[in-house]
Write a protein that holds these residues in place. Structure first.
Motif, PDB file in Angstrom:
ATOM      1  N   SER A 115       0.785  -1.320  -0.073  1.00 16.78           N
ATOM      2  CA  SER A 115       0.001   0.089  -0.123  1.00 16.78           C
ATOM      3  C   SER A 115       0.773   1.387  -0.026  1.00 16.78           C
ATOM      4  O   SER A 115       0.294   2.159  -0.436  1.00 16.78           O
ATOM      5  CB  SER A 115      -0.940   0.122   1.288  1.00 16.78           C
ATOM      6  N   LEU A 116       2.400   1.061   0.342  1.00 21.32           N
ATOM      7  CA  LEU A 116       2.970   2.275   0.230  1.00 21.32           C
ATOM      8  C   LEU A 116       3.438   2.954  -1.153  1.00 21.32           C
ATOM      9  O   LEU A 116       3.755   3.968  -1.352  1.00 21.32           O
ATOM     10  CB  LEU A 116       4.432   1.810   0.997  1.00 21.32           C
ATOM     11  N   LEU A 117       2.861   1.795  -2.102  1.00 22.15           N
ATOM     12  CA  LEU A 117       3.071   2.548  -3.369  1.00 22.15           C
ATOM     13  C   LEU A 117       2.192   3.940  -3.713  1.00 22.15           C
ATOM     14  O   LEU A 117       2.556   4.582  -4.540  1.00 22.15           O
ATOM     15  CB  LEU A 117       2.585   1.677  -4.579  1.00 22.15           C
ATOM     16  N   LYS A 118       0.947   3.780  -2.930  1.00 19.60           N
ATOM     17  CA  LYS A 118      -0.065   4.738  -3.224  1.00 19.60           C
ATOM     18  C   LYS A 118       0.582   6.157  -2.430  1.00 19.60           C
ATOM     19  O   LYS A 118       0.151   7.365  -2.773  1.00 19.60           O
ATOM     20  CB  LYS A 118      -1.421   4.494  -2.451  1.00 19.60           C
ATOM     21  N   LYS A 119       1.546   6.069  -1.734  1.00 25.07           N
ATOM     22  CA  LYS A 119       2.173   7.252  -1.122  1.00 25.07           C
ATOM     23  C   LYS A 119       3.352   7.974  -2.060  1.00 25.07           C
ATOM     24  O   LYS A 119       3.613   8.950  -1.472  1.00 25.07           O
ATOM     25  CB  LYS A 119       2.434   6.870   0.192  1.00 25.07           C
ATOM     26  N   PHE A 120       3.810   7.090  -3.045  1.00 26.43           N
ATOM     27  CA  PHE A 120       4.614   7.755  -3.911  1.00 26.43           C
ATOM     28  C   PHE A 120       4.345   9.036  -4.600  1.00 26.43           C
ATOM     29  O   PHE A 120       3.008   9.188  -4.938  1.00 26.43           O
ATOM     30  CB  PHE A 120       4.915   6.838  -5.030  1.00 26.43           C
TER      31      PHE A 120
END
Length: 485
Positions: A276-281
């Motif tokens: 889900s950290l991909l969405k924070k890129f």
């Protein structure tokens, strides 16, 4: 003047809406003319629908419908999946009907083959095709409602996570334990890409095929692959096969995003969470890693490196989250030429320039690359890549102290010797654990007892960081009802 402009704009909008209505009415009249003697039946059916919308006798007294278009379809009915082709609508009325009374089934979904073939003639139309532009042989009214049903019944496919690992030498058991930890807690489907030496393929296949009962798991085995003109140099870099990760964006061309991990990784919370950290890129970030050290006084890069590195203490590539699409597209700044180079073009020049100055192989090359392109890296905290360095001289990962370890990284072989017994205890517990729910639930108590035996070491003194998040993961995954997860 402004008032006049507003009035003119309003008139134009009304005129446009009227024009659309006129076209729709024209289409209906053309339909009626083409249908000929068949229209009495169709008219009767439309009349039935209208009565139903007014609450008239056409709808049974026990019906739950409210007259809205979406409520016409009975709950027991479903689309015939084999009739959807290339994203287009199937022929009108092509639904599978239940056996409920006629008043509970939509008039639009007729079960008479003769009427269906006459009205639709087997035609198929795309749901974005305007209703008034349909051929006269296609029943526009039916297909109009059918498109509405199509939108209401359309479901988004479940996102699949991609995990990659590179295994060489005697890393089979370690890799399997890592995969087991990933599967025990993860929720979304997981596609695993395993790059391994040829002699390990059969062993991987035998063991992983025995996990076929896990419906949310698929794997693909790949040979170790390097560019043919420089394969020898890449294989000698740091450890056998270690630099394979650098070529994942070029090999996995159909994969958009990927989580790469070393074989000595253990997941103590779902892969879904780091995914889900991909969405924070932000728009410039292409990859994510954790710092190599939290405490500069014991850092390696800031004390010994003979090459550029990211940030104050460098980054560790044992857990690397990547947007491969962005990595393939980006042109990287570098200190070899004024021209920016793409991923596939920059690797070999970097190796040639720094091969006598790097110690940790591919990780050093990544540090050099992100030193020149710091805007491209997302840095996640140390609990996502917790190593002996975070406790060997005393605890220095505050995130793990507060929330627990999320991902355990047993580098330097600590799972297989007695130098860090706390790390080894966690590894042995997960290695010996099976996929049965009861086995996972019963994991914690014996593990805590083993960890309490390690308090004579610095890492053992803070043993609760190893089970804090693990306890939450087991409770959330195995003790919480599915609807509450």
């Amino acid at each position: 003047m402004r008032r006049y402009l507003r009035v003119v704009g309003l008139c134009l909008a009304c005129g446009f809406c009227s024009l659309l209505y006129a076209f729709s009415q024209l289409a209906v009249s053309l339909e009626e003319g083409a249908a000929g003697g068949r229209r009495p039946q169709a008219a009767a059916m439309v009349s039935w629908l209208a009565d139903g919308e007014r609450g008239g006798p056409g709808r049974g007294a026990g019906s739950a419908g409210s007259g809205r278009p979406g409520s016409v379809l009975s709950a027991g009915q479903k689309r015939a999946p084999d009739l959807i082709v290339d994203g287009c609508e199937p022929p009108c009325g092509c639904w599978e009907l239940n056996q409920s009374p006629l008043e509970e089934q939509s008039v639009l979904l007729t079960s008479e083959p003769s009427l269906q073939s006459l009205e639709c003639k087997g035609s198929s139309l795309c749901y974005w095709n305007p209703y008034w532009m349909l051929p006269s042989a296609v029943c526009g009214m039916n297909c109009f409602w059918e498109a509405a049903f199509r939108y209401s019944l359309k479901t988004q496919p479940t996102e699949k996570m991609h995990l990659a690992v590179v295994a060489c030498g005697e890393r089979l058991e370690e890799t399997l334990t890592m995969l087991k930890s990933a599967l025990i807690f993860s929720i979304k489907p997981l596609q695993v890409h395993i790059f391994a030496e040829d002699q390990l393929h059969d062993s991987f296949k035998d063991r992983l095929d025995s996990w076929s009962f896990l419906q949310r798991f698929n794997y693909t085995l790949y040979p170790i692959t390097f560019p043919s003109d420089s394969a020898v140099e890449w294989k000698k870099l740091f450890k056998p096969c270690a630099s394979q990760r650098l070529f994942l964006p070029l090999i996995l061309k159909e994969v958009d995003s990927l989580l790469y991990v070393d074989t000595d990784i253990l997941f103590l919370r779902p892969v879904d969470d780091i995914w889900s950290l991909l969405k924070k890129f932000n728009s410039t970030q292409i990859a994510a890693m954790a710092p190599e050290h939290e405490e500069p006084r014991i850092g390696w890069y800031n004390r010994f490196a003979r090459h550029p590195y990211y940030g104050k203490t460098g980054v560790n590539s044992g857990v690397m989250l990547m947007n491969l699409t962005r990595m393939r597209r980006k042109y990287f700044k570098n200190d070899m030429t004024t021209a920016r180079l793409q991923w596939g073009d920059i690797l070999m020049p970097l190796l040639k320039k720094y091969k006598l100055n790097i110690t940790w192989g591919d990780q050093d090359l990544l540090n050099i690359m992100f030193f020149h392109n710091p805007e491209s890296l997302f840095v996640f905290p140390c609990q996502w890549n917790y190593r002996p360095d975070h406790c060997i001289y005393g605890s220095n990962c505050r995130g793990a102290e507060e929330e627990g370890v999320f991902i355990l990284h047993g580098n330097r072989g600590v799972y297989h010797d007695d130098k860090q017994p706390a790390f080894r205890a966690v590894y042995e517990a997960l290695r010996n654990c099976s996929f049965e729910d009861d086995a996972v639930r019963s994991l914690l108590k014996p593990l805590e007892l083993e960890l309490q035996k390690t308090v004579h070491t610095y890492c053992g003194k803070t043993y609760k960081v190893f089970i804090k998040q693990l306890t939450k993961s087991i409770r959330n995954r195995y003790d919480t009802p599915p609807k509450e997860r």
